[in-house]
Design a protein around this motif. Structure first.
Motif, mmCIF file in Angstrom:
data_model
loop_
_atom_site.group_PDB
_atom_site.id
_atom_site.type_symbol
_atom_site.label_atom_id
_atom_site.label_comp_id
_atom_site.label_asym_id
_atom_site.label_seq_id
_atom_site.Cartn_x
_atom_site.Cartn_y
_atom_site.Cartn_z
ATOM 1 N N VAL A 100 0.884 -1.165 0.000
ATOM 2 C CA VAL A 100 0.000 0.000 0.000
ATOM 3 C C VAL A 100 0.920 1.212 0.000
ATOM 4 C CG1 VAL A 100 -1.775 1.295 1.224
ATOM 5 C CG2 VAL A 100 -1.802 -1.209 1.283
ATOM 6 N N GLY A 101 0.817 2.048 -1.044
ATOM 7 C CA GLY A 101 1.765 3.149 -1.152
ATOM 8 C C GLY A 101 1.199 4.344 -1.880
ATOM 9 N N ASN A 102 2.039 5.366 -2.033
ATOM 10 C CA ASN A 102 1.594 6.626 -2.613
ATOM 11 C C ASN A 102 1.976 6.736 -4.087
ATOM 12 O OD1 ASN A 102 3.909 8.865 -3.114
ATOM 13 N ND2 ASN A 102 4.554 7.427 -1.506
ATOM 14 N N ASN A 103 1.283 7.625 -4.770
ATOM 15 C CA ASN A 103 1.672 8.083 -6.094
ATOM 16 C C ASN A 103 1.586 9.597 -6.076
ATOM 17 O OD1 ASN A 103 2.359 8.110 -8.837
ATOM 18 N ND2 ASN A 103 0.200 8.099 -9.452
ATOM 19 N N LYS A 104 2.720 10.245 -6.290
ATOM 20 C CA LYS A 104 2.810 11.706 -6.254
ATOM 21 C C LYS A 104 2.339 12.253 -4.906
ATOM 22 C CE LYS A 104 2.196 12.032 -11.263
ATOM 23 N NZ LYS A 104 1.371 12.559 -12.385
ATOM 24 N N GLY A 105 2.653 11.502 -3.843
ATOM 25 C CA GLY A 105 2.358 11.947 -2.487
ATOM 26 C C GLY A 105 0.940 11.696 -2.013
ATOM 27 N N ILE A 106 0.114 11.065 -2.832
ATOM 28 C CA ILE A 106 -1.269 10.789 -2.451
ATOM 29 C C ILE A 106 -1.407 9.307 -2.117
ATOM 30 C CG2 ILE A 106 -3.690 10.841 -3.168
ATOM 31 C CD1 ILE A 106 -2.966 13.107 -5.069
ATOM 32 N N PHE A 107 -1.985 9.024 -0.935
ATOM 33 C CA PHE A 107 -2.152 7.655 -0.464
ATOM 34 C C PHE A 107 -3.612 7.214 -0.571
ATOM 35 C CE2 PHE A 107 1.869 8.738 1.479
ATOM 36 C CZ PHE A 107 2.568 7.536 1.507
ATOM 37 N N PRO A 108 -3.851 5.911 -0.601
ATOM 38 C CA PRO A 108 -5.219 5.385 -0.699
ATOM 39 C C PRO A 108 -6.046 5.619 0.563
ATOM 40 C CG PRO A 108 -3.589 3.733 -1.386
ATOM 41 C CD PRO A 108 -2.841 4.844 -0.716
ATOM 42 N N GLU A 109 -7.368 5.560 0.368
ATOM 43 C CA GLU A 109 -8.329 5.498 1.465
ATOM 44 C C GLU A 109 -9.012 4.137 1.374
ATOM 45 O OE1 GLU A 109 -10.997 8.816 1.485
ATOM 46 O OE2 GLU A 109 -9.425 10.224 0.878
ATOM 47 N N ILE A 110 -8.861 3.332 2.416
ATOM 48 C CA ILE A 110 -9.320 1.946 2.379
ATOM 49 C C ILE A 110 -10.459 1.770 3.374
ATOM 50 C CG2 ILE A 110 -8.627 -0.456 2.751
ATOM 51 C CD1 ILE A 110 -5.791 0.371 1.941
ATOM 52 N N GLY A 111 -11.583 1.251 2.888
ATOM 53 C CA GLY A 111 -12.762 1.080 3.726
ATOM 54 C C GLY A 111 -12.655 -0.100 4.671
ATOM 55 N N GLU A 112 -13.790 -0.494 5.229
ATOM 56 C CA GLU A 112 -13.820 -1.592 6.196
ATOM 57 C C GLU A 112 -13.957 -2.945 5.488
ATOM 58 O OE1 GLU A 112 -16.775 -0.888 9.180
ATOM 59 O OE2 GLU A 112 -15.663 0.790 10.056
ATOM 60 N N ASN A 113 -13.432 -3.957 6.153
ATOM 61 C CA ASN A 113 -13.538 -5.343 5.674
ATOM 62 C C ASN A 113 -12.892 -5.532 4.301
ATOM 63 O OD1 ASN A 113 -15.222 -5.997 7.993
ATOM 64 N ND2 ASN A 113 -16.871 -4.960 6.898
ATOM 65 N N VAL A 114 -11.777 -4.860 4.076
ATOM 66 C CA VAL A 114 -11.043 -4.999 2.815
ATOM 67 C C VAL A 114 -9.964 -6.064 2.981
ATOM 68 C CG1 VAL A 114 -9.479 -3.852 1.187
ATOM 69 C CG2 VAL A 114 -11.507 -2.650 2.045
ATOM 70 N N GLN A 115 -9.880 -6.958 2.007
ATOM 71 C CA GLN A 115 -8.887 -8.026 2.025
ATOM 72 C C GLN A 115 -7.927 -7.859 0.853
ATOM 73 O OE1 GLN A 115 -10.537 -12.056 2.508
ATOM 74 N NE2 GLN A 115 -12.517 -11.088 2.939
ATOM 75 N N MET A 116 -6.636 -7.895 1.143
ATOM 76 C CA MET A 116 -5.602 -7.895 0.107
ATOM 77 C C MET A 116 -4.973 -9.284 0.077
ATOM 78 S SD MET A 116 -3.695 -4.206 0.568
ATOM 79 C CE MET A 116 -2.777 -4.412 -0.969
ATOM 80 N N LEU A 117 -5.176 -9.999 -1.011
ATOM 81 C CA LEU A 117 -4.571 -11.317 -1.144
ATOM 82 C C LEU A 117 -3.121 -11.179 -1.598
ATOM 83 C CD1 LEU A 117 -7.548 -13.348 -2.672
ATOM 84 C CD2 LEU A 117 -7.072 -12.736 -0.288
ATOM 85 N N SER A 118 -2.384 -12.275 -1.587
ATOM 86 C CA SER A 118 -0.927 -12.232 -1.754
ATOM 87 C C SER A 118 -0.513 -11.525 -3.039
ATOM 88 C CB SER A 118 -0.361 -13.649 -1.734
ATOM 89 O OG SER A 118 -0.876 -14.409 -2.802
ATOM 90 N N GLY A 119 0.488 -10.659 -2.894
ATOM 91 C CA GLY A 119 1.060 -9.976 -4.040
ATOM 92 C C GLY A 119 0.251 -8.814 -4.573
ATOM 93 N N SER A 120 -0.846 -8.454 -3.929
ATOM 94 C CA SER A 120 -1.681 -7.356 -4.432
ATOM 95 C C SER A 120 -1.126 -6.002 -4.001
ATOM 96 C CB SER A 120 -3.123 -7.521 -3.966
ATOM 97 O OG SER A 120 -3.210 -7.532 -2.551
ATOM 98 N N LYS A 121 -1.524 -4.961 -4.768
ATOM 99 C CA LYS A 121 -1.012 -3.618 -4.527
ATOM 100 C C LYS A 121 -2.137 -2.599 -4.668
ATOM 101 C CE LYS A 121 3.510 -4.866 -6.408
ATOM 102 N NZ LYS A 121 3.143 -6.298 -6.517
ATOM 103 N N ILE A 122 -2.124 -1.605 -3.767
ATOM 104 C CA ILE A 122 -3.033 -0.463 -3.851
ATOM 105 C C ILE A 122 -2.159 0.785 -3.772
ATOM 106 C CG2 ILE A 122 -5.016 0.722 -2.872
ATOM 107 C CD1 ILE A 122 -5.804 -1.883 -1.494
ATOM 108 N N ILE A 123 -2.146 1.569 -4.851
ATOM 109 C CA ILE A 123 -1.203 2.674 -4.966
ATOM 110 C C ILE A 123 -1.931 3.955 -5.348
ATOM 111 C CG2 ILE A 123 0.867 3.516 -6.168
ATOM 112 C CD1 ILE A 123 1.407 1.028 -4.515
#
Length: 213
Positions: free
Chosen positions: A145-168
């Motif tokens: 989970v990381g930024n792009n141009k200094g902006i980070f994600p907003e992640i809601g409730e009950n979110v699952q990230m399975l192996s190797g996934s990315k939110i940028i």
């Protein structure tokens, strides 16, 4: 909460590990041990919401100090508590953060506000940046989970990230979303109750039926 093998062992183990890697003076040792009761309260609340059979024993919340995933969560809460109580001197928080990274391969900095309830499974190689995380966030190995141009994600409730996934970057991830293995979400909003596959900008988003609690 049951602590195995014992609370006394936990205190000694943390101090021993920090001292062996980074050195620990008596004032730091006293501060660290003094914060552990409050941290265990956070651990108990977090573990109490887990459906994992290893987090409960005979109907009671169970903390196995030698279970790496459980110990990983404990060390995060400890580093975070040390940071919040640091009055600007973050050396001890940094030592516990680095201990967690060395033992478990997880990079979650003490300044990052993880939710009260989060879960992990084999967190080796995962990096969690300064996003906003909702309760019941779950992740596995090699997640980012990381930024792009200094902006980070907003992640809601009950979110699952399975192996190797990315939110940028500039992403709003709705509640009850599953990010599939190796999916790459960048600068894309995901509606609630979704399954996400593929890579931005060519994501495949499918509706997910969520059963009532």
């Amino acid at each position: 909460m049951i602590i195995s093998p014992s609370r006394e062992t936990l205190d000694k183990l943390v101090c021993h590990q920090v001292h062996n890697l980074f050195l620990l003076d008596e004032d730091e040792r006293e501060k660290l041990v003094g914060l552990i009761p409050g941290v265990l309260g956070k651990v108990e609340y977090c573990f109490g919401h887990s459906s994992n059979k290893y987090y409960r024993k005979d109907g009671v919340v169970f903390f196995d100090v030698y279970h790496s995933g459980q110990y990983c969560i404990f060390l995060y809460f400890l580093s975070r508590s040390l940071f919040l109580e640091s009055s600007g001197n973050t050396d001890l928080a940094a030592k516990v953060y680095c201990l967690n990274k060395a033992l478990n391969g997880l990079d979650v900095f003490y300044e990052i506000a993880m939710p009260e309830i989060f879960h992990l499974d084999h967190p080796v190689g995962s990096v969690l940046g300064r996003a906003t995380y909702g309760n019941n966030f779950t992740f596995a190995q090699l997640c980012t989970v990381g930024n792009n141009k200094g902006i980070f994600p907003e992640i809601g409730e009950n979110v699952q990230m399975l192996s190797g996934s990315k939110i940028i970057g500039k992403c709003k991830i709705g509640d009850n979303v599953i990010i599939s293995a190796n999916a790459y979400v960048k600068d894309t909003d995901i509606p609630a109750n979704s399954l996400v596959f593929g890579s931005s900008p060519n994501l495949v988003i499918k509706p997910r039926k969520v059963l009532p609690e």
